[in-house]
Scaffold this active site. Structure first.
Site, PDB file in Angstrom:
ATOM      1  N   GLY A 185       0.803  -1.224   0.000  1.00 54.89           N
ATOM      2  CA  GLY A 185       0.000   0.000   0.000  1.00 54.89           C
ATOM      3  C   GLY A 185       0.833   1.270   0.000  1.00 54.89           C
ATOM      4  O   GLY A 185       0.292   2.374  -0.022  1.00 54.89           O
ATOM      5  N   LYS A 186       2.141   1.155   0.031  1.00 54.11           N
ATOM      6  CA  LYS A 186       2.978   2.335   0.190  1.00 54.11           C
ATOM      7  C   LYS A 186       3.283   3.019  -1.156  1.00 54.11           C
ATOM      8  O   LYS A 186       3.010   2.467  -2.213  1.00 54.11           O
ATOM      9  CB  LYS A 186       4.285   1.949   0.899  1.00 54.11           C
ATOM     10  CG  LYS A 186       4.060   1.375   2.312  1.00 54.11           C
ATOM     11  CD  LYS A 186       3.336   2.333   3.233  1.00 54.11           C
ATOM     12  CE  LYS A 186       3.540   2.036   4.710  1.00 54.11           C
ATOM     13  NZ  LYS A 186       2.577   1.039   5.264  1.00 54.11           N
TER      14      LYS A 186
END
Ligand SMILES: *Cc1c(COP(=O)(O)O)cnc(C)c1O
Length: 375
Positions: A185-186
């Site tokens: 998700g980064k």
């Protein structure tokens, strides 16, 4: 927002190239078979981009936090101050090295409250972990001032603000050690992965050895006869992940540019009607999350349904608040920390965080901004 949206043939090629370069998926050894060292290249490229001296990539951001705490000498009985608006990983890392987490609240802009930090510093405080949440860095200069002449170390959790700047220096390179996460998700991703950045050689050396079973990578010996002086663990990153990381790092500037454009569309409209989260003027955020506040629950629900209807949703606030607010962590924290985190919960419960996506068209952000202002 996330780098995974940009995964394309470049990442695919980088991975498949490994198999024509000798097929070595491991960072060390097999020197006469392999043509490349992707993990070592990834570390070099990160150092070049962020301007720090030493970089150690590891298997996750959480591992990076734990290893860094150990490198800083945090042990059983020590206290580590961190914040109530956070991700659970920070607390887990502190507990894992046997130390005691001490939580402070965030201020109304959701940055670590330094006045509270001052009050919580004790003889047992060994380190402070400020967390640059949802794309905005906190004011590291002020924090450094507070611990001036004290033996307290700063570990910067920059998992959520990779690419942000504090007085023109990259966040994650200002504390004694800084950590990044490259989970899925980064802002850039290797699937799972993390990095430890420092300018201090002895911290770096500890991290390099500890994350790799204590291997000193003594150049005088082959790996099988390598020297050792501390027992470690296995928190290594693979060549496959690093090859993807190198491609993703090359896309970071494009992602940041896209973020800013869309963020400003929301900002220009929404700021006329709502209070928005502010970042210190001396700092540069990464614009991957637009945060504003609405107390009225009826209006909040209307805003949330607009976001849902436009298939944008919210990022963390409110949909994953319980993993990002100390007030909910009875399974990990003592009562004092829980009760003290109430103020942070009160701020967070009024916050709405809109993710800035790469693939969501600009027109959708325009439409969202307009609908929100018409409530
Ligand atoms: C993602 C994240 C971590 C942990 O990173 P992982 O790579 O998922 O282990 C730590 N701190 C913060 C603030 C994060 O957002």
């Amino acid at each position: 927002m996330p780098g995974f949206e940009l995964i394309d043939n470049k990442e695919k090629k980088a991975v498949s190239d490994i198999f024509s370069e000798g097929g070595i998926l491991f960072a060390h050894g097999w020197d006469n078979i392999r043509k490349k060292y992707h993990v070592r290249d990834f570390e070099k490229n990160l150092g070049k981009y962020f301007g720090n001296k030493y970089t150690q990539v590891v298997s996750s951001g959480t591992a990076a936090l734990k290893i860094s705490l150990k490198a800083l000498g945090v042990k059983q009985g020590d206290e580590v101050i961190t914040q109530a608006f956070n991700f659970i990983a920070t607390i887990e890392a502190i507990l894992d090295v046997g130390a005691k987490p001490i939580l402070v609240n965030v201020d109304k802009n959701l940055h670590m409250d330094f006045q509270e930090v001052k009050k919580k510093i004790s003889k047992k405080t060994k380190a402070i972990i400020p967390v640059h949440m949802l794309g905005q860095p906190c004011d590291m200069k002020k924090l450094k001032k507070i611990i001036e002449n004290k033996k307290i170390k700063i570990l910067e959790d920059n998992c959520e603000a990779i690419g942000s700047k504090i007085f023109n220096k990259d966040a994650g390179t200002i504390g004694d050690i800084g950590v990044f996460s490259f989970d899925f998700g980064k802002i850039i991703t290797t699937g799972e992965g993390g990095a430890i950045l420092t300018n201090n050689f002895s911290y770096f050396r500890y991290c390099r050895e500890y994350h790799d079973h204590g291997h000193e990578n003594n150049i005088k010996f082959p790996r099988g006869r390598d020297t050792k002086s501390i027992p470690g663990f296995n928190y290594r990153l693979t060549e496959l992940q690093a090859a993807i990381g190198n491609v993703q790092l090359n896309k970071l500037n494009i992602i940041l540019r896209n973020n800013k454009k869309k963020y400003q569309i929301l900002e220009s409209k929404i700021k006329k009607k709502y209070t928005i989260r502010q970042c210190s003027k001396k700092n540069l955020q990464i614009y991957d999350t637009f945060i504003f506040f609405e107390k009225n629950s009826k209006s909040r629900n209307k805003i949330l349904s607009i976001l849902k209807k436009n298939k944008v949703g919210t990022k963390v606030l409110p949909d994953a608040m319980e993993w990002h607010c100390g007030y909910f962590w009875k399974h990990a924290l003592n009562k004092k920390n829980i009760l003290n985190s109430k103020k942070t919960f009160d701020y967070l419960k009024e916050a709405i965080a809109i993710p800035i996506n790469f693939k969501t068209p600009t027109t959708v952000y325009k439409k969202i901004a307009k609908s929100i202002c018409e409530i």
